[in-house]
Structures are given as C-alpha cells and as structure tokens.
Write an enzyme that holds these catalytic residues in place. Structure first.
Site, PDB file in Angstrom:
ATOM      1  N   HIS A 100       7.003   8.528   0.442  1.00  0.00           N
ATOM      2  CA  HIS A 100       6.436   7.866  -0.982  1.00  0.00           C
ATOM      3  C   HIS A 100       6.851   8.456  -2.074  1.00  0.00           C
ATOM      4  O   HIS A 100       7.162   9.949  -2.219  1.00  0.00           O
ATOM      5  CB  HIS A 100       4.865   8.174  -0.515  1.00  0.00           C
ATOM      6  CG  HIS A 100       3.816   7.401  -1.636  1.00  0.00           C
ATOM      7  ND1 HIS A 100       3.924   7.653  -3.067  1.00  0.00           N
ATOM      8  CD2 HIS A 100       3.405   6.126  -1.530  1.00  0.00           C
ATOM      9  CE1 HIS A 100       3.191   6.652  -3.604  1.00  0.00           C
ATOM     10  NE2 HIS A 100       2.888   5.799  -2.565  1.00  0.00           N
ATOM     11  N   GLY A 152       0.210   1.607  -9.077  1.00  0.00           N
ATOM     12  CA  GLY A 152      -0.922   2.146  -9.795  1.00  0.00           C
ATOM     13  C   GLY A 152      -0.952   1.955 -11.195  1.00  0.00           C
ATOM     14  O   GLY A 152      -1.827   2.221 -11.765  1.00  0.00           O
ATOM     15  N   GLU A 160       8.768   0.111  -2.906  1.00  0.00           N
ATOM     16  CA  GLU A 160       7.764   0.290  -3.837  1.00  0.00           C
ATOM     17  C   GLU A 160       8.214   0.558  -5.359  1.00  0.00           C
ATOM     18  O   GLU A 160       8.605   2.097  -5.545  1.00  0.00           O
ATOM     19  CB  GLU A 160       6.630   1.470  -3.450  1.00  0.00           C
ATOM     20  CG  GLU A 160       6.016   0.960  -2.066  1.00  0.00           C
ATOM     21  CD  GLU A 160       4.673   1.900  -1.984  1.00  0.00           C
ATOM     22  OE1 GLU A 160       3.813   1.107  -1.943  1.00  0.00           O
ATOM     23  OE2 GLU A 160       4.862   3.130  -2.273  1.00  0.00           O
ATOM     24  N   ASN A 186      -2.700   2.738   1.996  1.00  0.00           N
ATOM     25  CA  ASN A 186      -2.478   3.963   1.719  1.00  0.00           C
ATOM     26  C   ASN A 186      -3.738   4.622   0.591  1.00  0.00           C
ATOM     27  O   ASN A 186      -3.559   4.459  -0.345  1.00  0.00           O
ATOM     28  CB  ASN A 186      -1.252   4.149   0.966  1.00  0.00           C
ATOM     29  CG  ASN A 186      -0.931   5.509   0.287  1.00  0.00           C
ATOM     30  OD1 ASN A 186      -1.687   6.484   0.816  1.00  0.00           O
ATOM     31  ND2 ASN A 186       0.163   5.527  -0.486  1.00  0.00           N
ATOM     32  N   TRP A 187      -4.485   5.370   1.592  1.00  0.00           N
ATOM     33  CA  TRP A 187      -5.584   6.003   0.740  1.00  0.00           C
ATOM     34  C   TRP A 187      -5.545   6.922  -0.321  1.00  0.00           C
ATOM     35  O   TRP A 187      -6.339   7.443  -1.004  1.00  0.00           O
ATOM     36  CB  TRP A 187      -6.910   6.316   1.645  1.00  0.00           C
ATOM     37  CG  TRP A 187      -7.415   5.117   2.624  1.00  0.00           C
ATOM     38  CD1 TRP A 187      -6.924   3.821   2.458  1.00  0.00           C
ATOM     39  CD2 TRP A 187      -8.403   5.275   3.553  1.00  0.00           C
ATOM     40  NE1 TRP A 187      -7.688   3.055   3.320  1.00  0.00           N
ATOM     41  CE2 TRP A 187      -8.737   3.981   4.113  1.00  0.00           C
ATOM     42  CE3 TRP A 187      -9.233   6.289   3.820  1.00  0.00           C
ATOM     43  CZ2 TRP A 187      -9.662   3.698   5.105  1.00  0.00           C
ATOM     44  CZ3 TRP A 187     -10.211   6.112   5.257  1.00  0.00           C
ATOM     45  CH2 TRP A 187     -10.476   4.684   5.551  1.00  0.00           C
ATOM     46  N   LYS A 188      -4.378   7.589  -0.101  1.00  0.00           N
ATOM     47  CA  LYS A 188      -3.932   8.552  -1.000  1.00  0.00           C
ATOM     48  C   LYS A 188      -4.917   9.948  -0.834  1.00  0.00           C
ATOM     49  O   LYS A 188      -5.548   9.923   0.206  1.00  0.00           O
ATOM     50  CB  LYS A 188      -3.638   8.263  -2.256  1.00  0.00           C
ATOM     51  CG  LYS A 188      -2.719   6.983  -2.284  1.00  0.00           C
ATOM     52  CD  LYS A 188      -2.142   6.923  -3.835  1.00  0.00           C
ATOM     53  CE  LYS A 188      -1.285   5.882  -3.889  1.00  0.00           C
ATOM     54  NZ  LYS A 188      -0.479   5.274  -4.796  1.00  0.00           N
ATOM     55  N   GLY A 222      -2.417   0.410  -2.171  1.00  0.00           N
ATOM     56  CA  GLY A 222      -3.028   1.750  -2.741  1.00  0.00           C
ATOM     57  C   GLY A 222      -4.241   1.551  -3.045  1.00  0.00           C
ATOM     58  O   GLY A 222      -5.348   1.301  -2.294  1.00  0.00           O
ATOM     59  N   GLY A 223      -4.507   1.343  -4.518  1.00  0.00           N
ATOM     60  CA  GLY A 223      -5.751   1.159  -4.957  1.00  0.00           C
ATOM     61  C   GLY A 223      -6.759   0.161  -4.327  1.00  0.00           C
ATOM     62  O   GLY A 223      -8.021   0.188  -4.280  1.00  0.00           O
ATOM     63  N   GLU A 278       5.215   9.349  -4.683  1.00  0.00           N
ATOM     64  CA  GLU A 278       4.388  10.390  -5.299  1.00  0.00           C
ATOM     65  C   GLU A 278       4.909  12.075  -4.550  1.00  0.00           C
ATOM     66  O   GLU A 278       5.065  12.991  -5.009  1.00  0.00           O
ATOM     67  CB  GLU A 278       2.839  10.216  -5.105  1.00  0.00           C
ATOM     68  CG  GLU A 278       2.333   9.288  -6.068  1.00  0.00           C
ATOM     69  CD  GLU A 278       1.413   8.388  -5.438  1.00  0.00           C
ATOM     70  OE1 GLU A 278       0.873   8.684  -4.567  1.00  0.00           O
ATOM     71  OE2 GLU A 278       1.251   7.353  -6.239  1.00  0.00           O
ATOM     72  N   SER A 292       0.660  -1.813  -6.768  1.00  0.00           N
ATOM     73  CA  SER A 292      -0.567  -2.920  -7.397  1.00  0.00           C
ATOM     74  C   SER A 292      -0.579  -4.446  -6.798  1.00  0.00           C
ATOM     75  O   SER A 292      -0.955  -5.293  -7.230  1.00  0.00           O
ATOM     76  CB  SER A 292      -0.150  -3.196  -8.880  1.00  0.00           C
ATOM     77  OG  SER A 292      -0.034  -1.924  -9.512  1.00  0.00           O
TER      78      SER A 292
END
Ligand code: PGA
Length: 258
Positions: free
Chosen positions: A102, A180, A174, A10-12, A241-242, A104, A220
């Site tokens: 998600h 994150g 999640e 997930n590149w956000k 993600g990251g 966010e 994470s």
C-alpha cells in the site's frame, strides 16, 4: 473469462475491538438479504489488534459472505523480528488475504518493491491471496511516467511467481493522489491503466493468466462512484478506505458491484 468481482475494505488504523466487531456485524446485517452466490467477494481488513474480534463476529454469524484480510505482513516465518507479524500468524488469526505494498506503507514505512515481492511469494506459499497495491504520485502522473512506474512496480512484485499463483492474486491500482482525497480517478482513465497492467501480466506470463487475475481500483471509491467503475471492461472491483468504515456505505458499494 468472467472474473468474480472483489470489494475489499481497508480499515487502516481505525477501530478498537468492539468497534471492529460492531462494524463487522453491521456489514453482515446490511448484506443479510443478499444471495451469497450473487455477491462479489467481500473482504474486510481490520488492523492487527482487531482481527480476532472481526474473525469471531464472522464465525458467529456463519453466513460466509465476508472474508478477512490483514493490512500487512512480514515475509519471514518466525524469529527475532520485533513488531512484525508472519503470514502463518495471520492465517492462524483467520486471514485469507493480505494487502501488501500500500502506498502508505511504501511512503511511511519504507516498503520497497523487493519487500513486496518477498511478501507476495510468502503469502502465496501459505495458500493466502496477496492484494498487491501499486500506484503513481501526482508528480509522476504530471511527468507522464505513470505507465512506466506502474509496469515497473508490477514486474518487480511478481518476480519469481508462477503463472498459476499470479492467476490467484489480486492487484489494486491506487493512484496516490486519489487516496483519501475525495478526488476519484476518472473511470475511463482508471480502466486504461488497469488494462495496461493486464497487458504487463500478459507479457510476463500469458493471455490466460492476464484474463484470470483480478485488478481493483482504489482511491476515494464511494457508493456514488462504484457503478460507473464496475461498468468498465477491466475494473474487477474496489479497494475502499474511508467509505469502508461505516456498514451502510460499505454495503452500498458491495451492492453497487453486483
Ligand atoms: P480511500 O482509501 O478509499 O479512503 O481513498 C483507499 C486505500 O487507501 O486503500
């Protein structure tokens, strides 16, 4: 039943078009020596404006090892919905999966369980795969309502969806406090919650559907954590993600899931 693992990046809100093309090419380069049949399902989810560039890189390579996802969609087909993107449009852009719900999006953009359900219904009707996210906040965990909250999110997200469609879907557990933050959820605990989700699906449908649905862990995930996560009975992969933002770390996670 053996479920094929899924590793989704997930590149956000990262990566301009050239960066997206470079990252896509970098991932395929890292995976070039791997046998396609041995790989997990590898999915990348660029932001809307980078879908074209990523899709072009995937098509130019032609190796078929990496597939495209969107990070969001709208549930209407077309019309006066300024700023939104329909499932048809995302399919046209090359997407086979769409991430919905998600944390966010729920927190910053008001996505509700009802919207998640409408999106899931539409995505499945178009023949795409929803990646349905769920997860508890730190407050909910500390208050001991994690299982209740997650069961409620999943029950509402799947409302009106057939067993056959649920079997094709993907859920991502999640925990919000792990996203994150570098604070990964303990693998045994993540597996416990994911087994609980599978039980919810079994209760709503049947044992075959619960056995078939892929349920990922997210929060994470790093190259150093993936092997232990994949060793759990019910964790079928990861939403990353990251660590999906560099080809090297994402590919290490993919290889760690083989
Ligand atoms: P993270 O994000 O891997 O950076 O924690 C996961 C996600 O939000 O999907």
């Amino acid at each position: 039943m053996s479920r094929r693992p899924v590793i989704a990046g997930n590149w956000k809100m990262h990566n301009l078009q050239q960066e997206a093309a470079d990252l896509t090419n970098g991932i395929m380069q890292e995976l070039r020596a791997e046998d396609k049949a041995a790989l997990p399902e590898v999915v990348i989810a660029p932001t809307f404006t980078a879908l074209y560039a990523a899709n072009k890189a995937l098509k130019d390579c032609g190796c078929g090892k990496v597939r495209l996802a969107a990070q969001n969609c709208y549930f209407e087909t077309k019309g006066a919905f300024t700023g939104e993107c329909s499932v048809e449009m995302l399919k046209d852009a090359g997407c086979e999966y769409i991430i919905i719900g998600h944390s966010e999006r729920r927190e910053y953009f008001g996505e509700t369980d009802e919207m998640v359900n409408k999106k899931a219904v539409k995505i499945l009707a178009e023949g795409l795969v929803p990646i349905i996210c769920c997860g508890e906040s730190l407050e909910q965990r500390e208050a001991g309502v994690t299982d209740y909250h997650i069961a409620s999110q999943i029950t509402k997200a799947l409302r009106g969806i057939s067993a056959a469609d649920v079997a094709k879907s993907i859920i991502a557990y999640e925990p919000i406090w792990a996203i994150g933050t570098g604070k990964t959820c303990d693998s045994v605990e993540a597996n416990r919650v994911i087994s609980m989700i599978r039980n919810v699906v079994k209760g709503l449908y049947d044992a075959n559907t619960a056995d078939a649905i892929r349920i990922l862990y997210g929060g994470s995930v790093k190259p150093a954590t993936i092997k232990e996560q994949m060793a759990q009975s019910d964790i079928d992969g990861a939403l990353v993600g990251g660590a999906s933002l560099t080809a090297d770390s994402f590919a290490q996670i993919v290889k760690g899931a083989m």
